[in-house]
Design a protein around this motif. Structure first.
Motif, PDB file in Angstrom:
ATOM      1  N   SER A   8       0.837  -1.412  -0.118  1.00 10.76           N
ATOM      2  CA  SER A   8       0.027   0.110  -0.197  1.00 10.76           C
ATOM      3  C   SER A   8       0.795   1.232  -0.066  1.00 10.76           C
ATOM      4  O   SER A   8       0.546   2.098  -0.586  1.00 10.76           O
ATOM      5  CB  SER A   8      -0.758  -0.034   1.240  1.00 10.76           C
ATOM      6  N   GLU A  10       0.999   4.250  -2.803  1.00 14.14           N
ATOM      7  CA  GLU A  10       0.731   5.646  -2.520  1.00 14.14           C
ATOM      8  C   GLU A  10       2.203   6.210  -2.918  1.00 14.14           C
ATOM      9  O   GLU A  10       2.052   7.249  -3.557  1.00 14.14           O
ATOM     10  CB  GLU A  10       0.765   5.586  -1.030  1.00 14.14           C
ATOM     11  N   GLN A  28      -8.592   2.305  -1.838  1.00 21.70           N
ATOM     12  CA  GLN A  28      -8.748   1.089  -0.708  1.00 21.70           C
ATOM     13  C   GLN A  28      -8.936  -0.278  -0.854  1.00 21.70           C
ATOM     14  O   GLN A  28      -8.624  -1.055  -0.611  1.00 21.70           O
ATOM     15  CB  GLN A  28      -9.127   1.732   0.680  1.00 21.70           C
ATOM     16  N   ILE A  80      -6.707  -2.885  -2.571  1.00 22.67           N
ATOM     17  CA  ILE A  80      -5.378  -3.156  -1.851  1.00 22.67           C
ATOM     18  C   ILE A  80      -5.700  -4.600  -1.374  1.00 22.67           C
ATOM     19  O   ILE A  80      -6.333  -4.778  -0.597  1.00 22.67           O
ATOM     20  CB  ILE A  80      -5.010  -2.169  -1.051  1.00 22.67           C
ATOM     21  N   ARG A 139      -5.137  -7.756   1.055  1.00 20.33           N
ATOM     22  CA  ARG A 139      -4.898  -7.715   2.658  1.00 20.33           C
ATOM     23  C   ARG A 139      -4.415  -9.220   2.831  1.00 20.33           C
ATOM     24  O   ARG A 139      -5.228 -10.241   2.354  1.00 20.33           O
ATOM     25  CB  ARG A 139      -5.782  -7.327   3.632  1.00 20.33           C
TER      26      ARG A 139
END
Length: 445
Positions: free
Chosen positions: A304, A308, A326, A329, A331
């Motif tokens: 992440s 960015e 978001q 992304i 996890r």
């Protein structure tokens, strides 16, 4: 005094990738790091923990082979050698980073940085200026201020990876991703692990249906999981709790992380709670100062921060990049089995949807490999078949998730996933089967 187009404070996965990306696009870049290149991820986080998890995974594979009829000598653990292997891999990766930084003519400054109001950066006795500043200073382990903590000794993830002797016993405080991963890394090697989490459950940011599978696997590995109680005080090697005294030999705090905001505070930047307040392009309240990664929240993972950092560079180059989404992304939880998720969980969806969850026990490749613990879950909007979220739980699920995520990122609906031709036998074909079942066309159901 030297002047740069961009100065990046912090050389973790957000900072070093942004620096190299900027340099490759013609920007004059300075990169500052007070500790080691690679940040927490390479030195005391993602990389060393995943190496240790691979060691424990191999031990479990050997044990599984015995149940199939593959008999070998008793498994013994040379923990010091395993940790030397860990160090060698980390050193090699960090050497590679240094090579990439030098190759792309990024000016590297080793030391603590301060940033003045006029964006003058000071590192030791060197000063330079930059048109824009990117703060990528990451985070540090958080240890709750428990009463009596000063009477005992403990590890954090900043210190734990330096051990060279396998602990006979280890008590881990925490119930999030780091705590549970570390339990899975040590227990298969022979450590008697106890996990203490005051909450009612573990992995509460992750897919709810994955939690019972992980807890069952923890029980099989002999991990003692203690939930739903109150910490009262520490006294030497004893923890006093609402459910009794808990002695320990070795203690690891894995209770989250807090952002390193010293520079942000000195610059008077606006905060949103503990985090730096930024806009969609990661710009702070001060013009020409940007912040990424653990400093700004969201999905606080290495990839992440990298995304960015690249976004900020693209924005500075005037290319009008789409803000980092978001829900795009992934996890990842590197337990055994792994958990890989993106987008919304079912309880977060606020529109009509269809949810499909197929267990892996009907997948031919999973059966061959003995990895049937897990499932594929898809959440799809009824109105237009948008992919709202997905979870793949199983061996190598952190790799398998990408075929679904690629479709979502490309703007495709679930039809694309359903219509792909998957090789057989593979774990990935279960993703296609799940997608087809959204339309009631699954075969092995």
């Amino acid at each position: 005094m030297k002047n740069y187009d961009l100065a990046i404070i912090g050389a973790g996965p957000g900072g070093y990738i942004a620096a190299i990306h900027a340099a490759k696009n013609g920007m004059k870049v300075a990169l500052v790091e007070r500790k080691k290149v690679g940040g927490a991820c390479y030195n005391v986080g993602c990389i060393p923990s995943k190496i240790m998890l691979e060691h424990s995974k191999l031990v479990q594979s050997i044990e599984r082979g015995r149940t199939w009829g593959i008999n070998a000598e008793e498994t013994t653990i040379d923990f010091a050698k395993l940790m030397r292997r860990k160090d060698k891999i980390v050193d090699e990766l960090i050497d590679n980073l240094g090579h990439y930084i030098e190759k792309n003519h990024v000016a590297y400054y080793a030391g603590e940085a301060t940033v003045a109001d006029d964006l003058t950066v000071t590192v030791g006795d060197e000063n330079f200026t930059a048109k824009d500043i990117m703060l990528a200073t990451g985070s540090k382990p958080f240890v709750p201020p428990f009463e009596g903590l000063e009477t005992t000794t403990y590890y954090t993830t900043d210190t734990f990876f330096d051990i060279t002797t396998l602990p006979k016993e280890l008590t881990i405080i925490g119930g999030g991703v780091i705590a549970i991963e570390m339990a899975f890394a040590l227990a298969p090697l022979g450590t008697k692990v106890t996990v203490l989490n005051h909450s009612e459950d573990i992995l509460q940011t992750e897919e709810p249906d994955a939690r019972p599978i992980i807890k069952k696997r923890m029980e099989e590995l002999g991990i003692n999981l203690v939930l739903d109680f109150t910490f009262e005080r520490f006294e030497g090697n004893v923890i006093h709790t609402s459910i009794g005294e808990m002695p320990f030999e070795n203690l690891l705090f894995a209770t989250g992380r807090r952002p390193n905001v010293e520079i942000a505070t000195s610059l008077g930047l606006k905060f949103d709670g503990r985090l730096i307040d930024v806009d969609l392009h990661c710009q702070t309240s001060k013009p020409h100062v940007y912040a990424i990664g653990d400093l700004i929240g969201g999905v606080q993972l290495a990839h992440s921060a990298s995304a960015e950092g690249i976004h900020v560079v693209e924005h500075l180059l005037g290319r009008n990049p789409k803000p980092v989404q978001q829900d795009e992304i992934p996890r990842c939880v590197y337990t055994h089995p792994e958990i890989a998720t993106f987008g919304l969980l079912a309880h977060e969806v606020q529109e009509p949807y269809t949810m499909i969850e197929l267990p892996l026990r009907t997948n031919a490749k999973a059966l061959m490999e003995g990895n049937t613990e897990g499932f594929v879950k898809l959440i799809v909007a009824d109105k237009d078949r948008r992919i709202l979220g997905a979870c793949v739980m199983g061996d190598k699920s952190t790799e398998l998730l990408n075929s679904i995520l690629a479709a979502k990122t490309a703007g495709a609906d679930i039809d694309m996933v359903a219509n792909m031709i998957y090789p057989h036998p593979t774990m990935s074909e279960h993703i296609g089967e799940s997608a087809r079942e959204v339309f009631g066309r699954g075969i092995h159901i």
